[in-house]
Design a protein around this motif. Structure first.
Motif, PDB file in Angstrom:
ATOM      1  N   PRO A  41       0.834  -1.203   0.000  1.00  0.00           N
ATOM      2  CA  PRO A  41       0.000   0.000   0.000  1.00  0.00           C
ATOM      3  C   PRO A  41       0.871   1.257   0.000  1.00  0.00           C
ATOM      4  O   PRO A  41       1.942   1.291   0.615  1.00  0.00           O
ATOM      5  CB  PRO A  41      -0.779  -0.118   1.311  1.00  0.00           C
ATOM      6  CG  PRO A  41      -0.708  -1.560   1.683  1.00  0.00           C
ATOM      7  CD  PRO A  41       0.610  -2.037   1.183  1.00  0.00           C
ATOM      8  N   THR A  46      -3.348   5.117   1.780  1.00  0.00           N
ATOM      9  CA  THR A  46      -3.770   3.729   1.983  1.00  0.00           C
ATOM     10  C   THR A  46      -3.036   3.102   3.158  1.00  0.00           C
ATOM     11  O   THR A  46      -3.568   2.226   3.842  1.00  0.00           O
ATOM     12  CB  THR A  46      -3.516   2.900   0.710  1.00  0.00           C
ATOM     13  OG1 THR A  46      -3.982   3.618  -0.429  1.00  0.00           O
ATOM     14  CG2 THR A  46      -4.222   1.557   0.772  1.00  0.00           C
ATOM     15  N   LYS A  47      -1.790   3.557   3.415  1.00  0.00           N
ATOM     16  CA  LYS A  47      -0.988   2.991   4.495  1.00  0.00           C
ATOM     17  C   LYS A  47      -1.565   3.295   5.874  1.00  0.00           C
ATOM     18  O   LYS A  47      -1.161   2.672   6.863  1.00  0.00           O
ATOM     19  CB  LYS A  47       0.445   3.518   4.407  1.00  0.00           C
ATOM     20  CG  LYS A  47       1.204   3.031   3.176  1.00  0.00           C
ATOM     21  CD  LYS A  47       2.672   3.369   3.244  1.00  0.00           C
ATOM     22  CE  LYS A  47       2.907   4.860   3.179  1.00  0.00           C
ATOM     23  NZ  LYS A  47       4.355   5.193   3.157  1.00  0.00           N
ATOM     24  N   PHE A  75      -3.835  -8.151   3.666  1.00  0.00           N
ATOM     25  CA  PHE A  75      -3.209  -7.018   4.338  1.00  0.00           C
ATOM     26  C   PHE A  75      -3.504  -7.074   5.840  1.00  0.00           C
ATOM     27  O   PHE A  75      -4.524  -7.611   6.269  1.00  0.00           O
ATOM     28  CB  PHE A  75      -3.776  -5.691   3.809  1.00  0.00           C
ATOM     29  CG  PHE A  75      -3.559  -5.451   2.349  1.00  0.00           C
ATOM     30  CD1 PHE A  75      -2.370  -4.926   1.869  1.00  0.00           C
ATOM     31  CD2 PHE A  75      -4.571  -5.739   1.431  1.00  0.00           C
ATOM     32  CE1 PHE A  75      -2.183  -4.696   0.522  1.00  0.00           C
ATOM     33  CE2 PHE A  75      -4.401  -5.498   0.082  1.00  0.00           C
ATOM     34  CZ  PHE A  75      -3.188  -4.976  -0.380  1.00  0.00           C
ATOM     35  N   PHE A 129      -7.533   3.819  -2.395  1.00  0.00           N
ATOM     36  CA  PHE A 129      -6.748   2.586  -2.389  1.00  0.00           C
ATOM     37  C   PHE A 129      -5.714   2.641  -3.506  1.00  0.00           C
ATOM     38  O   PHE A 129      -6.050   2.726  -4.681  1.00  0.00           O
ATOM     39  CB  PHE A 129      -7.655   1.368  -2.587  1.00  0.00           C
ATOM     40  CG  PHE A 129      -6.901   0.065  -2.678  1.00  0.00           C
ATOM     41  CD1 PHE A 129      -6.662  -0.684  -1.540  1.00  0.00           C
ATOM     42  CD2 PHE A 129      -6.421  -0.410  -3.892  1.00  0.00           C
ATOM     43  CE1 PHE A 129      -5.963  -1.882  -1.602  1.00  0.00           C
ATOM     44  CE2 PHE A 129      -5.719  -1.598  -3.976  1.00  0.00           C
ATOM     45  CZ  PHE A 129      -5.497  -2.339  -2.818  1.00  0.00           C
ATOM     46  N   ALA A 154      -1.897   0.605  -4.488  1.00  0.00           N
ATOM     47  CA  ALA A 154      -0.935  -0.426  -4.094  1.00  0.00           C
ATOM     48  C   ALA A 154       0.011  -0.742  -5.248  1.00  0.00           C
ATOM     49  O   ALA A 154      -0.400  -0.769  -6.408  1.00  0.00           O
ATOM     50  CB  ALA A 154      -1.654  -1.698  -3.645  1.00  0.00           C
TER      51      ALA A 154
END
Length: 220
Positions: free
Chosen positions: A43, A47-48, A82, A190, A192
């Motif tokens: 990510p 998103t992280k 995840f 999102f 990634a």
């Protein structure tokens, strides 16, 4: 960072597309290959705040050569796991989830170009994707904490670049990709980066057998 990745992949697409206009591809002519890969989904950006990487990410897909084998279709299923930290309150549940497990299953319907250099092939691809996102939820019932999963539909896009090398009966290859959802996860976009390595094998005869069983007149 997301803008830099997008710019880099766009540049690689342009370079690969220009190379695909010349030369002959003898490896992929009238072929269908199956690719199975494993690796990581990382990510990036906001998103992280919700997701962090876990081992392993996986993929399975088909490399279907078009009439001009420099171009191909690449339908593929991606399966990502995840670690998950809930950021927004869910009124149906009593608790927030920290260090839970979330899963993303996305079907990508991509197309791309490639360049053959003897036994080495380089390629780029891109296309829409759609699938399911599974997020954990926690509900306390007396002395028991019950874990449920909230599943939602996601729409996005997947692009990537890679290379593979042909051995006698299979290809060994790897690719770096970028996946984005147009729907948000916990109020965050999102994004990634995917890093996958795997094997590609020829299933052309199997495909011909399936066609022969389903529609025998189509091959006569």
């Amino acid at each position: 960072m997301v803008k830099n990745i997008t710019l880099l992949l766009s540049l690689l697409f342009a370079i690969q597309f220009s190379y695909a206009q010349s030369g002959a591809d003898t490896i992929h002519y009238r072929k269908i290959y199956y690719f199975a890969g494993t690796g990581l989904a990382l990510p990036i950006g906001k998103t992280k705040e919700v997701l962090s990487p876990k081992l392993f990410a996986g993929s399975m897909g088909l490399d279907i050569a078009l009439k001009n084998p420099k171009y191909y279709l690449y339908p593929a299923l991606y399966m990502f796991n995840f670690s998950y930290d809930q950021q927004l309150e869910d009124p149906k549940y009593d608790h927030y989830i920290e260090n839970g497990n979330a899963s993303v299953y996305m079907l990508s319907l991509a197309g791309g170009t490639r360049k053959q250099l003897k036994r080495l092939n380089t390629y780029v691809y891109g296309g829409p994707s759609f699938g399911l996102v599974s997020e954990p939820r926690a509900q306390e019932l007396e002395s028991i904490v019950k874990i449920d999963y909230d599943r939602s539909f996601a729409v996005g896009a997947k692009v990537g670049v890679g290379a593979d090398y042909k051995f006698k009966s299979f290809f060994l290859g790897g690719e770096i990709g970028y996946m984005r959802h147009f729907t948000k996860l916990q109020g965050r976009p999102f994004h990634a980066v995917t890093i996958l390595f795997g094997l590609k094998s020829d299933i052309t005869r199997l495909g011909e057998k399936v066609v022969e069983i389903i529609a025998p007149s189509a091959i006569n």
